[in-house]
Design an enzyme around this catalytic site. Sequence first.
Site, PDB file in Angstrom:
ATOM      1  CE  LYS A 244      -5.151  -1.570  -0.931  1.00 19.29           C
ATOM      2  NZ  LYS A 244      -3.796  -1.183  -0.496  1.00 19.29           N
TER       3      LYS A 244
ATOM      4  CG  ASP B  63      -1.865   1.146   1.275  1.00 15.34           C
ATOM      5  OD1 ASP B  63      -2.558   1.370   0.271  1.00 15.34           O
ATOM      6  OD2 ASP B  63      -1.911   1.850   2.301  1.00 15.34           O
TER       7      ASP B  63
ATOM      8  CG  ASP C 231      -2.246   7.440   0.131  1.00 16.73           C
ATOM      9  OD1 ASP C 231      -1.349   8.224  -0.188  1.00 16.73           O
ATOM     10  OD2 ASP C 231      -3.279   7.265  -0.538  1.00 16.73           O
TER      11      ASP C 231
ATOM     12  CG  ASP D 217      -1.894   2.635   6.397  1.00 15.30           C
ATOM     13  OD1 ASP D 217      -2.242   2.155   5.291  1.00 15.30           O
ATOM     14  OD2 ASP D 217      -2.298   3.741   6.815  1.00 15.30           O
TER      15      ASP D 217
END
Length: 318
Positions: free
Chosen positions: A192, A17, A19, A215
């Site tokens: 996702k 991922d 961000d 995260d």
Amino acid sequence: MDAVQSLTQTYDVALLDLDGVVYIGAHPVPHAPESLQRARAAGMRLAFVTNNASRPPERVAAHLTEIGVEARADEVVTSAQAAARLLAEQLPSGSKVLVVGGEGLDVALREQDLVPVSGADDGPVAVVQGFSPTVDWPMLAEGTYAVASGLPWVATNTDPVVPTDRGRAPGNGTLVDAIRTATGREPVVAGKPEPPMHREAMLRSGATRPLVVGDRLDTDVEGANAADADSLLVLTGVTDPIDLVFAPPRLRPTYVGHDLRALQEPGEALSVRAGAAKVGDWQAVVDGGALRLTRVTAAAPAEEAGPGENGAGENGAG
């Protein structure tokens, strides 16, 4: 799993991922560039997988390169690409699709021989919605008119927030809520934690034993668990240790680490078991229905917080 092997040796591709994992806004997450360089040197391939649909892969790769993370456009997988593939599987080539979003969706649709349009009166046969900071009321209104007319509606993702260097800001899920509220309809979601995003990432990266790195519990980890893939949660974005402790089984990662330096660690040192989590000096354990936090440092002896301290109650981690 061999405890002496690092994650970079155990898995062939890291599905990363972006961000909150690799960057936050215009800046890299601390230790991310050098950690990813070491992962490549160890033989692990990288795929940059993002629910953020605002930019095409070329621009994402350019941004990564600018902040010191080596990346090629063909290593970037976006939720815009997953959404465009979903639509292309249902629509004839050359079909018009109303875009509630930005450049990332326009490029992804054209890649699939679909034609992006901006108005409900332009003859669209479907609607696709993805995050962009340029989304405004007129764009949401056009999307609402088209969705209310009964056209198929695909959302790239429904993340309620996006991390920025100033804190959390409204994400695509918040914008999807506007059209959902106005029309009473629900979109098909491509990103996702839904399967289309992981399918897209697997197709584009050629992974045979991927490690999902993220995260967020409710997108990255949940999506990995749904796809029967292992996951590494890093605590550089929106999830904190308390969130992890109280996560239900479907949201529990395989591993947890402070940041991307964890890729160099053996899996056993990072593994998560039900009712327990260790992050840095702190260990959290659910014991007899009570949450106990224990801290051990080189400078101080262990200190424990029972169910009445540090705001912890009698709820277990599930």
